[in-house]
Design a protein around this motif. Sequence first.
Motif, short mmCIF file in Angstrom:
data_model
loop_
_atom_site.label_atom_id
_atom_site.label_comp_id
_atom_site.label_asym_id
_atom_site.label_seq_id
_atom_site.Cartn_x
_atom_site.Cartn_y
_atom_site.Cartn_z
N ARG B 19 0.83 -1.21 0.00
CA ARG B 19 0.00 0.00 0.00
C ARG B 19 0.86 1.26 0.00
O ARG B 19 0.62 2.20 -0.77
CB ARG B 19 -0.91 0.02 1.22
CG ARG B 19 -1.72 1.32 1.33
CD ARG B 19 -2.77 1.29 2.43
NE ARG B 19 -2.29 1.59 3.75
CZ ARG B 19 -2.26 2.82 4.31
NH1 ARG B 19 -2.68 3.87 3.62
NH2 ARG B 19 -1.81 3.00 5.53
N PHE B 46 -5.55 -11.04 -2.15
CA PHE B 46 -5.94 -9.68 -1.76
C PHE B 46 -6.63 -8.96 -2.92
O PHE B 46 -5.97 -8.22 -3.67
CB PHE B 46 -4.70 -8.88 -1.34
CG PHE B 46 -4.10 -9.26 -0.02
CD1 PHE B 46 -4.89 -9.41 1.11
CD2 PHE B 46 -2.73 -9.43 0.12
CE1 PHE B 46 -4.32 -9.74 2.35
CE2 PHE B 46 -2.16 -9.75 1.34
CZ PHE B 46 -2.97 -9.92 2.46
N PRO B 47 -7.93 -9.13 -3.07
CA PRO B 47 -8.62 -8.44 -4.18
C PRO B 47 -8.43 -6.92 -4.13
O PRO B 47 -8.59 -6.27 -5.15
CB PRO B 47 -10.09 -8.81 -3.95
CG PRO B 47 -10.07 -10.05 -3.14
CD PRO B 47 -8.83 -9.99 -2.30
N HIS B 48 -8.09 -6.39 -2.97
CA HIS B 48 -7.99 -4.93 -2.90
C HIS B 48 -6.81 -4.39 -3.71
O HIS B 48 -6.77 -3.20 -4.00
CB HIS B 48 -7.91 -4.46 -1.45
CG HIS B 48 -6.60 -4.67 -0.78
ND1 HIS B 48 -6.21 -5.88 -0.25
CD2 HIS B 48 -5.57 -3.83 -0.54
CE1 HIS B 48 -5.00 -5.77 0.28
NE2 HIS B 48 -4.60 -4.54 0.11
N VAL B 49 -5.84 -5.23 -4.09
CA VAL B 49 -4.73 -4.74 -4.91
C VAL B 49 -4.94 -5.01 -6.40
O VAL B 49 -4.01 -4.85 -7.20
CB VAL B 49 -3.36 -5.31 -4.46
CG1 VAL B 49 -3.07 -4.95 -3.01
CG2 VAL B 49 -3.27 -6.81 -4.68
N SER B 50 -6.15 -5.40 -6.78
CA SER B 50 -6.44 -5.66 -8.20
C SER B 50 -6.09 -4.46 -9.06
O SER B 50 -6.28 -3.31 -8.66
CB SER B 50 -7.93 -5.97 -8.38
OG SER B 50 -8.30 -7.12 -7.68
N LEU B 52 -3.27 -3.27 -10.12
CA LEU B 52 -2.08 -2.46 -9.88
C LEU B 52 -0.89 -2.94 -10.70
O LEU B 52 0.17 -2.31 -10.68
CB LEU B 52 -1.71 -2.50 -8.39
CG LEU B 52 -2.71 -1.84 -7.46
CD1 LEU B 52 -2.30 -2.06 -6.01
CD2 LEU B 52 -2.78 -0.34 -7.75
#
Lengths: 347, 347, 347, 347
Positions: B19, B46-50, B52
């Motif tokens: 992050r 970690f789908p939240h870093v899709s 990138l």
Amino acid sequence: MIRVGIVGATGYGGAELIRLLVGHPHVQIANLYSSSAEGESLEKTFPHVSGLGLPKLAPIDAQSMSKDNDVIFLATPAGVSADLSPQLMKLGGTKVIDLSGDFRLECADAYRSWYKKEPAPAEWVEKAVYGLTEWNYEQVAGASLVANPGCYPTATLLALIPLMQKGWVKPDSWIVDAKSGVSGAGRGLSMGVHYSEINESIHAYKVAKHQHTPEIEQELAKQSGIASLVQFTPHLVPMTRGILVTAYGQLETKVTQAQAQELFEATYADKPFVRVRPAGTHPHTKEVLGSNYCDISVHVDERTGRVIVLSVIDNMVKGAAGQAIQNMNVMFQFPEKAGLPLVPVFP
Amino acid sequence: MIRVGIVGATGYGGAELIRLLVGHPHVQIANLYSSSAEGESLEKTFPHVSGLGLPKLAPIDAQSMSKDNDVIFLATPAGVSADLSPQLMKLGGTKVIDLSGDFRLECADAYRSWYKKEPAPAEWVEKAVYGLTEWNYEQVAGASLVANPGCYPTATLLALIPLMQKGWVKPDSWIVDAKSGVSGAGRGLSMGVHYSEINESIHAYKVAKHQHTPEIEQELAKQSGIASLVQFTPHLVPMTRGILVTAYGQLETKVTQAQAQELFEATYADKPFVRVRPAGTHPHTKEVLGSNYCDISVHVDERTGRVIVLSVIDNMVKGAAGQAIQNMNVMFQFPEKAGLPLVPVFP
Amino acid sequence: MIRVGIVGATGYGGAELIRLLVGHPHVQIANLYSSSAEGESLEKTFPHVSGLGLPKLAPIDAQSMSKDNDVIFLATPAGVSADLSPQLMKLGGTKVIDLSGDFRLECADAYRSWYKKEPAPAEWVEKAVYGLTEWNYEQVAGASLVANPGCYPTATLLALIPLMQKGWVKPDSWIVDAKSGVSGAGRGLSMGVHYSEINESIHAYKVAKHQHTPEIEQELAKQSGIASLVQFTPHLVPMTRGILVTAYGQLETKVTQAQAQELFEATYADKPFVRVRPAGTHPHTKEVLGSNYCDISVHVDERTGRVIVLSVIDNMVKGAAGQAIQNMNVMFQFPEKAGLPLVPVFP
Amino acid sequence: MIRVGIVGATGYGGAELIRLLVGHPHVQIANLYSSSAEGESLEKTFPHVSGLGLPKLAPIDAQSMSKDNDVIFLATPAGVSADLSPQLMKLGGTKVIDLSGDFRLECADAYRSWYKKEPAPAEWVEKAVYGLTEWNYEQVAGASLVANPGCYPTATLLALIPLMQKGWVKPDSWIVDAKSGVSGAGRGLSMGVHYSEINESIHAYKVAKHQHTPEIEQELAKQSGIASLVQFTPHLVPMTRGILVTAYGQLETKVTQAQAQELFEATYADKPFVRVRPAGTHPHTKEVLGSNYCDISVHVDERTGRVIVLSVIDNMVKGAAGQAIQNMNVMFQFPEKAGLPLVPVFP
């Protein structure tokens, strides 16, 4: 069946009294009083009590209150009981259990200094009995006016008294680091209970200034005969209910874990609402949620020469309404556990 | 632009490094390593870093790691770095910042006793620099291997060092009552991170036994020249991020609130990530969430002769990934604040 | 570097604008305005912004505001902008991005009926551009006054527009069941944000009556050319940030999962802040927390003939401050992603 | 006093049965069974039940179980009861209340398709009574084997049956958007109950695929005589207990708010555990927490021609253990409310 009245029914303390008293076998909720919503149904404020057939909210009037109830619980902000309880006492006819701090401090100056208010009349403060049931059972049994202990002092005193009675801890070494859920702050609005500010956060408050400090010191001295100096720090935890006290005392003398464990187990062996946990364990506040228990574990750290006591309660139950009912049970010779749920709500 | 590698990318420490490093102006995330998911895309974990465009997860191999990175962050469980870091050091070519506890304790026996594991080789422990940036800036600047401080020690040491350097507090009187969010326990599964068990509850753990105790004592002694004995108690709070340390010290000598306040303000005046709060205030963990700040307030209680220091950090940032990047900035002569967000996520 | 002013700096929308703009490479926070705390430092309200060197809070005065800023964000309650924005527009000199609902509804009667207030002057409502960046990019680029979309409409419209443009869903069949964190209710005090009332509980509110309903219907009609009737129900979830929209539409025609998936992927392929998730997945609000993303997954249920779209945003970012800055970026020809964090805060 | 046995005592369903049965006036907890911890004290798993004198955990053995209990509650994962209950039924001697889904679905293929397991023997599925107490009172009274309803179906069916019995809603229009606390996922470990993943987040799961869908459709058809098609979507909410169902139906015919209100009030007038809320209100899950209530409010939206029903329960009580005890009360002719707390735990 005795007739019970509740003053401050629209607050959280009042609501919790109702929750517990509705299921009490020897009690009828005869009257609910509120200065802010008289004539209304409580369901408007608290939909969760819908359908229970509770009495409408009545105005506060000492004359009729003293006639219409065998016991009155005052779940009101500081200052209300100081005025109302003496009126009720003089009229006679009803006993009073006061959940506020107005009759807890024997020293008028201490009250003034920590509460920033004028204290209740000295003669009634003198007659009031401090309702820490486990330690003042006999006095509570004969009391007309009970000062129900504060939430923090309850969890703290049950943890400290056994050690101070033995004289095992240096009296000026006590550090009481306490953590409370948000319901302890009541139902009033302030930034201190604003969800977005409090959620996902922890903070200390009133460091060195919390009004429960002199209450703890006073009762610890009375029960042990030794004047202690207590460093008390409360914290606000993002949860609704529960208090954890982590208390640190410097040992006067060598005490082993086994001795400390035995002391607590022996002290509370016949107390139905204090459970001493096995050595090496750490009670969670959730493990007493909704119940009148105080669960305690004691840890001796030989490396540092300290005893650490962990003590958990539900601040709304053993820290307020539950202990008040426990005191009522003692005052009216009901079984001590009557009306008090025996299994916490877990998870 | 330097090439950065992250080992343990599927854990929370790894995620937080990503992050912060994605926005770092002088860094390219060149390699992600994982022993459990090699060849996979991190988006699966970690789908939240899709989206990138991060590199795929590569296997751990010291030879290629030393060639393909200018600096490697190890966000791995205790024991991994003890083995891997010496290999990387011997190969040369890359610097290492270790977020685990493997190189923090200088005393091998202390490591064995508190971690219940075999320590890292003594020669490398000796060469490692303890990365408490504010206090070891020069050593960090010249280091090849940085032992990034533990989350609790970071919040504690920043609070205690100024007072111990002055000799104002009795060295065996320190009580550090610490409260942490659950992310500190990592991403592994256990009843200790089970939502229904942890939510709406607080509890202490590892009383008198937490492995951050000797780390605090060691660094406090090094910075102040005085051996302190610290009573450290961690608690688990129902929130994801944040640590609050409430530290209690018995004053050796009379110290006023103004003197204590001035000491902290002077000490940290030029430290960009330590903010000393005004007298009488209480920092909330949420007020540093997502940022690399440590916010501190100091309270002198004249009644008890104690100083109480409140110190808050985000355990994932200043307590782990953020401080690691701060150290990287110092090691590579980047601006100390580079890549570190300056405004906490509030509310 | 352009000069930015923020009105309503002591609210959550203002705080979030500050968080994001402090790190924006082309912007200087020139002025902070507040009607309630003029002359004060914002640190008194928000300790988390301590040490940033922000300007003091200035009073609201259109004349000076129009001169001292290149763009002004209005993060104010309904009704304020209706009055202030036309003044600023007439004075010229600054662009305005309004985060309130005052310039979103083209129909004055709709505003009156859903907001229970008098609408802004029609001529300015007409000139305002609805700032759903992904769909109104060109208009936003040329706008002087942007009506930044509501939080619920943002998550909803990004989910519904692709399907309605294709005409795949019966226009009167839409049911939008939305769930929001508490920060959406702002910083004002009410029982609706009281921690003990909201924590550990979920409830619907304003069923059939929420003012975002006409906003959704208006923009959906404009983008698709079809008038839809939307059943919109908001819920309050015990968390601070995040919105999840679960939208249900009855298919007009047979559509496969693959077709729906492809439609969304193609539609948003070049939109940096909309991420279409793989088929069969369910986005969590936490996976976009702190970021400007809207993550979407689409599910076709052949058994019932419906399409279900899941759409998550951080209500404070893509649902307010982040999208406002995205619009500013477009208005000033900055890169669309400038100043907007690319990795959510997880966990 | 009847003898009660509980299978699955180390799970949350078992714990909740114990909480409620300890206070039940006509019941003795005679036996606790567990496949994983036989011979142990339950206090090891659940410290919150310390000091209650509960029986030790016994192994699962149909022969002795049938002799030693008058009724057995099965709080076990899917598949266990399918095997065990027929054995107990054949041995006779005890009644069985099964909290799992094994005997709820009459159609074996539906079970196979939604549960991905082999169904229980058809003859016993046929004999089992679906224990939605309010609607199957007579059958429950005569049952030996009760299939206790799922948590979601309970909240849903109590909301939908009155409307479908009247034929007021189009049977293929039902959309049931349900929100549940995490305790519904049980005590087993998975990323789906990991605190740091779940806290401060909401997400849908099993869209179009949840196994409670056919249960809802089956019982709705049986009670109304009309086959409905229900779109059911569950969501996980960051709280421990509580379910809110938001159900949307397209009206077949014009129905006013007053008519809908009257229908619900009349239907549930004499049902002690269903409380119909006043028109225009929105029940909070917390307002039934810890209790066996289902609170319902009904909203007619004339603009869209829909009825929206809001229905809240505590998933552990009315959605599991509480309704199971309500069924036991009916099966043994105890008062329907016996042992069930009448006031929710609020706040």
